[in-house]
Design an enzyme around this catalytic site. Structure first.
Site, PDB file in Angstrom:
ATOM      1  N   GLY A 271      -4.885   2.071   3.964  1.00 15.25           N
ATOM      2  CA  GLY A 271      -4.502   0.759   3.446  1.00 15.25           C
ATOM      3  C   GLY A 271      -4.987   0.183   2.234  1.00 15.25           C
ATOM      4  O   GLY A 271      -6.230   0.945   1.977  1.00 15.25           O
ATOM      5  N   GLY A 272      -5.019  -0.914   2.067  1.00 16.47           N
ATOM      6  CA  GLY A 272      -6.044  -1.600   1.167  1.00 16.47           C
ATOM      7  C   GLY A 272      -7.297  -1.451   1.117  1.00 16.47           C
ATOM      8  O   GLY A 272      -7.998  -1.351   0.086  1.00 16.47           O
ATOM      9  N   PHE A 273      -7.892  -1.587   2.538  1.00 15.94           N
ATOM     10  CA  PHE A 273      -9.221  -1.611   2.630  1.00 15.94           C
ATOM     11  C   PHE A 273      -9.914  -0.402   3.322  1.00 15.94           C
ATOM     12  O   PHE A 273     -11.022  -0.506   3.458  1.00 15.94           O
ATOM     13  CB  PHE A 273      -9.556  -3.084   3.303  1.00 15.94           C
ATOM     14  CG  PHE A 273      -9.516  -4.156   2.419  1.00 15.94           C
ATOM     15  CD1 PHE A 273      -8.558  -5.098   2.891  1.00 15.94           C
ATOM     16  CD2 PHE A 273     -10.609  -4.571   1.906  1.00 15.94           C
ATOM     17  CE1 PHE A 273      -8.383  -6.432   2.043  1.00 15.94           C
ATOM     18  CE2 PHE A 273     -10.308  -5.593   1.093  1.00 15.94           C
ATOM     19  CZ  PHE A 273      -9.388  -6.738   1.055  1.00 15.94           C
TER      20      PHE A 273
ATOM     21  N   LYS B  97      -7.093  -0.708  11.455  1.00 20.82           N
ATOM     22  CA  LYS B  97      -7.389  -0.784   9.984  1.00 20.82           C
ATOM     23  C   LYS B  97      -9.028  -0.511  10.071  1.00 20.82           C
ATOM     24  O   LYS B  97      -9.801  -1.577  10.675  1.00 20.82           O
ATOM     25  CB  LYS B  97      -7.211  -1.867   9.437  1.00 20.82           C
ATOM     26  CG  LYS B  97      -6.590  -1.591   7.812  1.00 20.82           C
ATOM     27  CD  LYS B  97      -5.766  -2.867   7.612  1.00 20.82           C
ATOM     28  CE  LYS B  97      -5.185  -2.704   6.115  1.00 20.82           C
ATOM     29  NZ  LYS B  97      -4.500  -3.665   5.613  1.00 20.82           N
TER      30      LYS B  97
ATOM     31  N   ASP C 171       1.857  -9.127  -3.281  1.00 14.59           N
ATOM     32  CA  ASP C 171       2.330  -7.674  -3.591  1.00 14.59           C
ATOM     33  C   ASP C 171       3.313  -7.213  -2.473  1.00 14.59           C
ATOM     34  O   ASP C 171       3.384  -6.255  -1.770  1.00 14.59           O
ATOM     35  CB  ASP C 171       0.885  -6.697  -2.983  1.00 14.59           C
ATOM     36  CG  ASP C 171       1.101  -5.194  -3.626  1.00 14.59           C
ATOM     37  OD1 ASP C 171       0.180  -4.475  -3.052  1.00 14.59           O
ATOM     38  OD2 ASP C 171       1.883  -5.214  -4.245  1.00 14.59           O
TER      39      ASP C 171
ATOM     40  N   LEU D  96      -2.406   7.096  10.161  1.00 13.19           N
ATOM     41  CA  LEU D  96      -1.420   6.888   9.653  1.00 13.19           C
ATOM     42  C   LEU D  96      -1.222   6.652   8.419  1.00 13.19           C
ATOM     43  O   LEU D  96      -0.198   6.900   7.680  1.00 13.19           O
ATOM     44  CB  LEU D  96      -0.964   5.459  10.130  1.00 13.19           C
ATOM     45  CG  LEU D  96      -0.958   5.310  11.719  1.00 13.19           C
ATOM     46  CD1 LEU D  96      -0.682   3.800  12.150  1.00 13.19           C
ATOM     47  CD2 LEU D  96       0.338   6.194  12.230  1.00 13.19           C
ATOM     48  N   GLY D  97      -2.337   6.402   7.635  1.00 14.76           N
ATOM     49  CA  GLY D  97      -2.186   6.310   6.049  1.00 14.76           C
ATOM     50  C   GLY D  97      -3.532   5.722   5.584  1.00 14.76           C
ATOM     51  O   GLY D  97      -4.634   5.419   6.503  1.00 14.76           O
TER      52      GLY D  97
END
Ligand SMILES: *[C@@H]1O[C@H](CO)[C@@H](O)[C@H](O)[C@H]1NC(C)=O
Ligand SMILES: *[C@@H]1O[C@H](CO)[C@@H](O)[C@H](O)[C@H]1NC(C)=O
Ligand SMILES: *[C@@H]1O[C@H](CO)[C@@H](O)[C@H](O)[C@H]1NC(C)=O
Ligand SMILES: *[C@@H]1O[C@H](CO)[C@@H](O)[C@H](O)[C@H]1NC(C)=O
Ligand SMILES: *[C@@H]1O[C@H](CO)[C@@H](O)[C@H](O)[C@H]1NC(C)=O
Ligand SMILES: *[C@@H]1O[C@H](CO)[C@@H](O)[C@H](O)[C@H]1NC(C)=O
Ligand SMILES: *[C@@H]1O[C@H](CO)[C@@H](O)[C@H](O)[C@H]1NC(C)=O
Ligand SMILES: *[C@@H]1O[C@H](CO)[C@@H](O)[C@H](O)[C@H]1NC(C)=O
Ligand SMILES: *[C@@H]1O[C@H](CO)[C@@H](O)[C@H](O)[C@H]1NC(C)=O
Ligand SMILES: *[C@@H]1O[C@H](CO)[C@@H](O)[C@H](O)[C@H]1NC(C)=O
Length: 782
Positions: free
Chosen positions: A509-511, A528, A625, A506-507
């Protein structure tokens, strides 16, 4: 020679020198008649026969010699009054003081059989302390082990040096009981005694009922008697060891005359004698209020006299019987809102400014530390609370409670702290659990960004451990039903995400990358996948983990569980079919789908989620954020705040924190945060403001371009606002759907925003990199 009041029959012939010494003593077989007395060496106290008040009955007692208005401090024959003056007091050869009816020869009262069998030559002496002591003549006066002493048999008065409590060796209880009335020293209704069941505590009872629980000694005073403060006249001590338990006060200034008396009315009062006025002055009186009524608020109820009604449930508790509670019948008290089940993850919340609860069902150890104490309590399922037994100094000792906590009240000044067992979801904060478990001062702020991964890792490890222990199999399975945090097996996730296929991605993320997955039951999830990290400090974060897993709000994206196997650590979230708000409002086509009402609904939802983070959740959370791309939309276009990767929790009352590691996204960062690293709920609200502006005008703050000025969106909005044209900020596409009453409500006038000049300066241009939405981290100087 005036001081010689006592004349012994066979001493009449003796020399006057001998007689002056005889005045404070009575020897074996000597007789004290009705109008004879014994006087202590310095003439402080006198022993003899007296009539109390207006009574015609006679008693043997001790009173202050120099005080004109006779004040009796001790009575021998309390319950056996003498009706005439014919009785005699003698000291027998066995060392027993006997009051005999001379008409009948019967013993009206006796000091009791001596415990010392081999008494040879007893002598009785009245000391200047007011103690009448019988001891072996020729030996030193030993108050610790006399043949007998009046100080071991209190009546209604506690004199300096008297011990109020227990001699555990002989089993003697020294407690005091009120007179029946001013005219009758017989045993009255009230007694003040030390209950030795559990940790010793002072009790004032009326008949068989507890009238008042002065409570256990906390090292400085009795928990329920906070106004017992150090003074220049007397000091006090509480002794608790294998041999003795007692409270005692001693004069510092021996010229003062003071007494503590339990009045026939049940009032405990301390007087000082004012010689110049020739009267007793009331110095202290035990002030009872409604909250002193024993167990008024029932189990786990707290009585706060400043509140109306006075009874309240402690935080994390609710009335056991709400109906009765409502009509001020508090007897059933309160119960845990979330029941305690003695499960892992339970901990303790601290409650301060309290009178410690009834200690009858308690256990103590005076050498343990608070940390050992917590461990001990945690280990034992029936342990409901703990605290240190001695709060003097830095605090020491351990006091544990089992079962219900009864008779707690709020004591605003110098109250005690109690640590009460709570279910994992009710635990207060990181600060609390850390300070009590690690026993050191902790920074109240824990950077969630830094730990969120660790936390969740630890959470997974923790549950895996538990699951292993319980030898459970199957997925998804619940690590702990109480926590609602399921553990997913790696095969389940691999299957759901098609082995982390690129088409499922999906993309980023931060981690790490995020994948879409479908569980066997058809449920859609977002996985994730986290980068590898150390598992350091796992234990310490256990409680925080639990708190975070309990962060639940319809406007926060929900964590469904986790998966950890080998090096793999994954977090499983609910899948958001409509992805992020980003893809709607900044897209020409998609934005058409969001009319005013939809946007209004989204704004309200984000506000709700934010309010929950800031105010209503157990931890105060600063997201740091907040931006359009972090707002996800479910199938009904309900907004959900996501990505807590940069969030920080605030404990207790903390409102702001400064960091030199600023994380966030340009365009959304409040000036004081971007510039000085100061963040707080306010900096989130600033970001929220930017977000709202972006939502209503469909333009990105930093990419906003206007032909007339080079301000960013905020600057543009500010300009329009100043010209009274705020509504023009709203996206044209919204057209007719706009509801003016929803967008214009009276508010205090806004302040001029910082940073409203758009992309014109050198450094902003630099940082406006290809990915404008990227969360950035920058270091600023201290
Ligand atoms: C009391 O003392 C007086 C003399 O001081 C004496 O006359 C009287 O008999 C005494 N009374 C008794 C009961 O001993
Ligand atoms: C003694 O009697 C007087 C008069 O009847 C009364 O005023 C006083 O209170 C009584 N004293 C005591 C201690 O009972
Ligand atoms: C003497 O004591 C009684 C009872 O304690 C009290 O009622 C009375 O007022 C006192 N008299 C004086 C002169 O202090
Ligand atoms: C002594 O006993 C007699 C007879 O029972 C009684 O009348 C008298 O009141 C008693 N004396 C005292 C001081 O109690
Ligand atoms: C004292 O001891 C004697 C004999 O042992 C006993 O009869 C008496 O009841 C005892 N008295 C008291 C007050 O204990
Ligand atoms: C109280 O004061 C007395 C006299 O100054 C002193 O001897 C004693 O040690 C003190 N006791 C405590 C517990 O401080
Ligand atoms: C109290 O705790 C200390 C330290 O943990 C221990 O050594 C001691 O045996 C304990 N005493 C009792 C009575 O449990
Ligand atoms: C828990 O404490 C209670 C009360 O002191 C005691 O009876 C019980 O044995 C303890 N249980 C454990 C497991 O230590
Ligand atoms: C309580 O703590 C104080 C200060 O640390 C210490 O002096 C005292 O001995 C302690 N009392 C007990 C009963 O342990
Ligand atoms: C009690 O808990 C609060 C947070 O709820 C914490 O700030 C405080 O330090 C704790 N106090 C003690 C004595 O542990």
């Amino acid at each position: 020679m005036n001081k010689i009041k006592l004349i012994f029959g066979f001493l009449v012939l003796c020399a006057s020198i001998t007689c002056t010494h005889a005045a404070d003593t009575i020897s074996a077989n000597q007789i004290l008649r009705y109008n004879e007395t014994i006087v202590s060496p310095l003439e402080t106290f006198e022993l003899g026969f007296f009539n109390p008040g207006n009574s015609t009955n006679h008693y043997v007692g001790i009173w202050y010699k120099k005080i004109s208005n006779r004040t009796v401090v001790w009575v021998a024959n309390r319950n056996t009054p003498l009706t005439d003056t014919s009785s005699e007091l003698t000291l027998t050869l066995q060392g027993v003081l006997v009051l005999r009816n001379t008409t009948t020869g019967y013993v009206v009262w006796s000091s009791g059989n001596s415990t010392t069998s081999s008494v040879r030559n007893p002598i009785g002496q009245l000391l200047d302390t007011g103690n009448f002591i019988i001891y072996e003549e020729g030996e030193r006066i030993n108050q610790e082990d006399p043949i007998w002493q009046s100080f071991d048999f209190l009546t209604d008065t506690l004199l300096p040096g008297m011990k109020h409590g227990w001699n555990l060796v002989t089993g003697t209880e020294r407690s005091y009981t009120s007179w029946k009335s001013d005219d009758d020293p017989g045993f009255g209704e009230f007694s003040y005694w030390i209950d030795t069941r559990g940790y010793p505590q002072l009790i004032l009872s009326e008949g068989r009922e507890i009238k008042l629980r002065a409570g256990p000694w906390n090292g400085l005073g009795f928990t329920g008697t906070p106004n017992l403060s150090p003074n220049t006249f007397y000091n006090f001590t509480f002794v608790l060891n294998q041999r003795e338990i007692y409270y005692q006060y001693n004069l510092i200034d021996t010229s003062v005359i003071t007494r503590l008396v339990l009045q026939p009315s049940g009032r405990l009062e301390r007087f000082f004698w004012i010689d110049s006025k020739q009267e007793w002055s009331l110095y202290w009186s035990r002030q009872n209020d409604l909250c002193d009524q024993y167990a008024l608020c029932g189990p786990f109820g707290n009585c706060n006299i400043a509140k109306s009604p006075a009874c309240e449930c402690l935080k994390g508790f609710e009335p056991t019987s709400p109906d009765q509670w409502k009509i001020t019948d508090w007897s059933q008290g309160c119960r845990h809102t979330i029941p305690i089940e003695c499960k892992p993850g339970e901990g303790f919340n601290n409650y301060s400014d309290l009178k410690l609860p009834d200690t009858r069902e308690s256990w103590y150890n005076q050498t343990m530390t608070l940390i050992e104490c917590e461990k001990m309590c945690k280990r034992n399922c029936s342990c409901t609370a703990y605290t240190h037994s001695n709060k003097s100094g830095t605090g020491s000792g351990c006091l544990l409670w089992f079962g219900d906590l009864i008779d707690i009240k709020t004591i605003a000044e110098n109250g005690d702290t109690l640590y009460i067992r709570m279910s994992p979801s009710e635990l207060d904060s990181i600060a609390n659990s850390k300070s009590s478990s690690a026993g050191r001062r902790v920074k109240v702020i824990v950077p969630v960004a830094f730990v969120v991964f660790t936390i969740l890792t630890s959470m997974c490890l923790y549950y895996r451990f538990n699951v292993k222990k319980q030898q459970q199999q199957g997925t998804p399975r619940s690590g702990n039903e109480d926590l609602d945090l399921p553990l997913f097996g790696l095969p389940t996730i691999l299957k759901a995400t098609n082995n982390f296929s690129m088409t499922n991605k999906l993309g980023e993320g931060g981690f790490g990358p995020v994948y879409k997955g479908v569980l066997e039951d058809g449920k859609e999830i977002a996985v994730k996948r986290l980068a590898k990290t150390s598992t350091q400090g796992l234990h310490e974060f256990k409680n925080e983990v639990i708190s975070i897993s309990k962060l639940q709000h319809r406007n926060l994206v929900r964590l469904l569980g986790c998966c950890i196997e080998g090096d793999e650590v994954m977090l499983i979230y609910e899948y958001m079919p409509n992805k992020s708000l980003n893809s709607f409002i900044f897209s020409k086509t998609q934005s058409q789908l969001l009319d005013w009402n939809a946007r209004y609904h989204i704004i309200i939802g984000i506000a709700r989620g934010l309010l929950y983070l800031h105010q209503d959740s157990r931890l105060r959370i600063i997201h740091r954020d907040l931006k359009v791309s972090n707002i996800l939309l479910d199938k009904d276009m309900n907004p959900k705040i996501s990505d807590f990767g940069t969030a920080r929790t605030f404990g207790g009352n903390q409102m702001a924190e400064k960091t030199n590691r600023v994380v966030g996204t340009y365009g959304y960062m409040a000036p004081e945060y971007a510039g000085n690293g100061i963040f707080s709920t306010k900096s989130d609200v600033y970001s929220f403001g930017v977000l709202v502006l972006e939502i209503v005008c469909g333009e990105k703050n930093r990419e906003f371009i206007h032909k007339e000025h080079c301000n960013n969106l905020i600057g543009h909005a500010w300009g329009l606002h100043n010209e009274g044209r705020s509504l023009q900020v709203v996206a044209k596409c919204l057209g007719e759907s706009i509801n003016v009453s929803q967008s214009e409500v009276p508010l205090p006038p806004p302040k001029e925003p910082g940073f409203y000049v758009g992309i014109s300066t050198e450094d902003t241009r630099q940082s406006s990199s290809s990915n404008n939405e990227l969360s950035i981290t920058m270091l600023i100087g201290r």
